[in-house]
Write a protein that holds these residues in place. Structure first.
Motif, short mmCIF file in Angstrom:
data_model
loop_
_atom_site.label_atom_id
_atom_site.label_comp_id
_atom_site.label_asym_id
_atom_site.label_seq_id
_atom_site.Cartn_x
_atom_site.Cartn_y
_atom_site.Cartn_z
N ILE A 26 0.84 -1.19 0.00
CA ILE A 26 0.00 0.00 0.00
C ILE A 26 0.88 1.24 0.00
CG2 ILE A 26 -1.82 1.24 1.20
CD1 ILE A 26 -2.71 -1.45 0.16
N SER B 35 2.07 2.12 -3.34
CA SER B 35 1.05 2.27 -4.38
C SER B 35 1.16 3.62 -5.09
CB SER B 35 -0.35 2.11 -3.78
OG SER B 35 -0.64 3.16 -2.87
N THR C 29 -1.83 -4.31 -5.92
CA THR C 29 -2.42 -3.56 -4.81
C THR C 29 -3.76 -4.13 -4.41
OG1 THR C 29 -1.29 -1.56 -5.58
CG2 THR C 29 -3.09 -1.26 -4.02
#
Length: 305
Positions: A244, A247, A287
């Motif tokens: 994350i 990302s 993701t």
């Protein structure tokens, strides 16, 4: 959503915004900077100055000086993320790799993060591995484009930078770093020193006084690209999963490409636009896979969400 939940979420949102848009702009700023500064010298000054300013500020605020163990851990992560990860990108842009292309190549970081996470025992889903396979196809496509096909050393440097950044991102959650923002300050100080030593050893020299644009680029990288954005990244690494936190890599390329086209006269071929789409799709798959996949193996280290 309760007020307490919203208050805890706001710092994460602010940090993601800093990574998505501020870091997306740094590729163009690096391109401007290396027209006046030797690449490792500029990167070293960027991190050393930012780190010293942050360290001094935190000391005045009463933060604890890191222990020797924490300095060593910060040095390891700083070298992986900043000395190698960012330093090689800066050198690659000095070798005329367009800023937008550099950002597209760095977009592979979440894919490599996934692979290194697996080494540390974090299980991965088929969706995530599909994303990795698609991402590798994107890398191949990108390297057949006109911007990298004639610059193999630049492509290799960015690939090595991406691998180092991904490994450092995963490892950072498993070493004892200084508390809070002190981790970023310590990492930047050590990374800056290492880069300046490398600059000296490699024989880099200023042949003339940097232009006003060069000084402005360095100032932007110190304040926005380092003190703000890197602090936000260190915060996210301790708050959310590595996949994350990384990302940002599927937003940064779009920002960097548009800025490069609009302000630096850069362009992408049809194959390179296709590679951009393929790589971003791969990162999105990874993701999403991290968000929906729940570890089933008992006894594994608890993974942050």
């Amino acid at each position: 959503m309760s007020r307490s939940a919203l208050r805890s979420l706001l710092p994460v949102i602010a940090a993601m915004f800093a990574l998505y848009f501020i870091w997306g702009s740094t590729y163009l700023v690096i391109r401007i900077g290396v027209e006046s500064w030797p690449p490792m010298m500029m990167a070293g000054l960027r991190f050393f100055v930012a780190g010293v300013i942050m360290f001094t500020f935190l000391q005045l605020r009463g933060h604890k000086v890191p222990s020797m163990k924490e300095w060593l851990a910060a040095g390891l992560i700083g070298v992986l993320l900043l000395t190698v990860g960012n330093g090689l990108v800066t050198v690659a842009e000095h070798l005329d790799v367009p800023s937008g292309i550099a950002a597209v190549m760095v977009a592979t970081v979440p894919l490599f993060t996934l692979c290194f996470s697996r080494i540390f025992g974090m299980p991965n889903s088929r969706l995530e591995w599909t994303g990795v396979a698609i991402g590798l196809l994107g890398i191949v496509l990108l390297n057949t484009g006109s911007n990298l096909s004639g610059n193999p050393w630049g492509a290799l440097l960015i690939l090595l930078a991406s691998l180092s950044w991904a490994f450092g991102s995963v490892l950072s959650a498993r070493v004892k770093l200084p508390k809070g923002l002190m981790a970023g300050a310590a990492e930047m100080i050590i990374a800056g020193v290492v880069l300046l030593i490398a600059s000296r050893i490699s024989g880099e020299q200023l042949t003339q006084t940097p232009s006003p644009a060069g000084f402005a680029a360095l100032a932007y990288l110190v304040v926005m690209g380092s003190m703000i954005a890197i602090s936000a990244y260190m915060f996210l690494l301790k708050t959310v999963r590595p996949a994350i936190a990384t990302s940002y890599a599927y937003v940064n390329p779009v920002v960097a490409v548009l800025l490069g086209i609009g302000f630096a006269g850069e362009s992408l071929s049809l194959v390179e636009w296709l590679a951009l789409g393929v790589i971003l799709s791969a990162v999105l798959l990874v993701t999403l896979g991290r968000l929906v996949f729940k570890p089933k193996t008992a006894g594994l280290e608890k993974v942050k969400v």
